[in-house]
Enzyme design. Structure first.
Site, PDB file in Angstrom:
ATOM      1  CD  GLU A 257      -1.862   2.362   1.581  1.00 46.63           C
ATOM      2  OE1 GLU A 257      -1.715   3.113   0.760  1.00 46.63           O
ATOM      3  OE2 GLU A 257      -2.242   2.388   2.763  1.00 46.63           O
ATOM      4  CG  LEU A 258       3.416   1.110  -2.608  1.00 52.23           C
ATOM      5  CD1 LEU A 258       4.126   0.457  -3.864  1.00 52.23           C
ATOM      6  CD2 LEU A 258       4.383   0.717  -1.537  1.00 52.23           C
TER       7      LEU A 258
END
Length: 482
Positions: A257-258
């Site tokens: 999850e960037l």
């Protein structure tokens, strides 16, 4: 160590194989209250030997934990949920102290984080499988799902509680053992969660906590260990790329999850009585330090002036100060370094032609920055290309809806977008946006029951929802004679 207002033991050590311990070389690092600059704890720094010990403990615990019944894993998580719910003010206070966020944001996160343990307590007993006859009729096809193995969970500083429970919940529910590596700015929240799981009855080795120094090389060494079969990471896209390269060597399963650069599109005909409060929430939740925070506001020219006027009025009333003062709506950024990054973005935007309508300056006495509204921003300016991660609203005026969609999609990121307008029009625009999530006429969409994740360079996989537990399970196909 500064005592908490609430009565609880505050842990500042590593947790390995069911025990709290100092690092192997006795070194520590300071945990600083960004609202005051005071050191509130000296946290144990993990060495290579400590990280190796955590991997060995998780690996040794995996066979027994993976064979526990789904009901047993479910009940452990539900006990942890009940403890966190009972101690939510302590939970929130720890976050305020080490992260700087406002009390209202900390309480909201405490509630949100706690719900992941309840949600995955329920999901633990609902892992799906399959049993069917092959089309040729020559075999029975059985599809089972089994826990992946030891999971390394790397969490950020902006949501130190929710990101930990959003990973620990499904990992433990699936039957994986875990090594939690929190951000160095906010390890106390992670330690509190690990202690709660320990009190709830987690067997030794099932949950471990390390804070490696130096971070990069020691995380890479854990990933390279053959026992580690899963990496879940929340953080910047730049670090995510490096971790993906590291995972490639041993083909470690990854969830990422960037970064985000969330657009807001205010369509013609939008109800500003509804849109402005929701847009304000999308921007200012957690002080703007959220991957889901509204970053770029594309407002139709017919509504632009009134939208700016109303947003300015709202931002002008936001009370800013230390989070332990519960009347404050905006707390400190996590550090002076982060505050200065936000200040530099605003300075660059002004140099590129933006106009400061409200705010635009740091506040003395801590890592505070004024709630800020910029108008006259052009798509392509630096501030529209950068994840702001602070309380700054940047408004771009547009004429055609197609142009707004094009500008919204003109980024390497694709986590979340916000659309305000007549519902049918907003839904039609939502389907044209290159993001994993879209909020229509609302400022918050995160929910433990919904799959959270992005497209493009905003990540891989999903967290939460029924999909979240599948990230920690491997499918196994078994062929039987008919």
């Amino acid at each position: 160590m500064t005592p908490l207002t609430q009565t609880t033991r505050l842990f500042a050590e590593l947790f390995i194989d069911g025990e709290w311990r100092a690092g192997a070389d006795g070194a520590t690092f300071p945990v600083v209250d960004p609202a005051t600059g005071d050191t509130i704890a000296d946290f144990a720094a993990a060495t290579a030997d400590d990280c190796e010990a955590a991997v060995r403990a998780a690996d040794a615990a995996f066979p027994a934990w993976s064979q526990t019944s789904p009901r047993e894993r479910s009940e452990l998580l539900y006990r942890a949920f009940e403890i966190l719910r009972a101690e939510r003010e302590t939970f929130a206070e720890i976050m305020v102290r080490e992260n700087g966020k406002a009390w209202s944001d900390a309480i909201a996160e405490a509630n949100y984080a706690t719900e992941f343990f309840r949600w995955f307590a329920e999901e633990a007993v609902r892992v799906p499988g399959d049993f069917r006859l092959s089309p040729a009729g020559d075999k029975r096809i059985v599809v089972a799902r089994q826990p992946t193995g030891v999971a390394l969970l790397v969490t950020p500083w902006n949501f130190p509680a929710a990101m930990a429970t959003r990973k620990l919940g499904p990992a433990l529910a699936a039957g994986c053992t875990a090594i939690l590596k929190p951000a160095r700015e906010t390890p106390l929240t992670a330690a509190f969660i690990v202690d709660v799981l320990h009190r709830a009855g987690a067997p030794k080795g099932v949950v471990n906590l390390v804070t490696p120094v130096p971070t990069g090389p020691l995380v890479a060494a854990m990933i390279a260990d053959p026992a580690v079969r899963k990496l879940s990471f929340t953080g910047s896209t730049e670090v995510g790329r490096e971790l993906l390269r590291t995972c490639a060597d041993t083909i470690v399963s990854t969830s990422m999850e960037l970064g985000g650069n969330a657009p807001v599109i205010v369509l013609p005909g939008a109800d500003l009585d509804e849109a402005v409060p929701a847009a304000l929430l999308a921007k200012m939740r957690n002080g703007g330090a959220a991957c889901t925070a509204a970053n770029r506001f594309y407002v139709h020219e017919s509504l632009h002036d009134e939208f700016v006027r109303r947003m300015a009025a709202e931002l002008s009333t936001v009370a800013t100060g230390p989070g332990l003062d519960r009347d404050n709506q905006l707390g400190a950024l996590v550090s002076a370094v982060e505050r200065d990054k936000v200040a530099a973005l605003v300075e660059t935007a002004v140099a590129e032609g933006a106009r400061v309508v409200v705010g635009g300056a740091s506040i003395e006495g801590g890592a505070f920055y004024e709630p800020t509204l910029l108008d006259g921003v052009r798509h392509g300016d630096a501030i529209t290309r950068t994840e702001i991660f602070g309380p700054v609203t940047a408004v771009v005026s547009y004429r055609e809806v197609g142009d707004a969609v094009r500008m919204a999609n003109d980024t390497e990121f694709g986590l979340v977008a916000y659309v305000f307008g007549p519902e049918h029009d907003a839904l039609r625009v939502s389907l044209r946006l290159d993001t994993g999530m879209v909020a229509v006429n609302r400022g918050v969409l995160s929910d433990p029951a919904a799959p959270f994740g992005g497209a493009k360079e905003s990540g891989l996989g999903r967290e939460g929802g029924s999909e979240g537990i599948l990230e920690y399970l491997e499918e196994k196909y078994i062929a039987l004679n008919p």
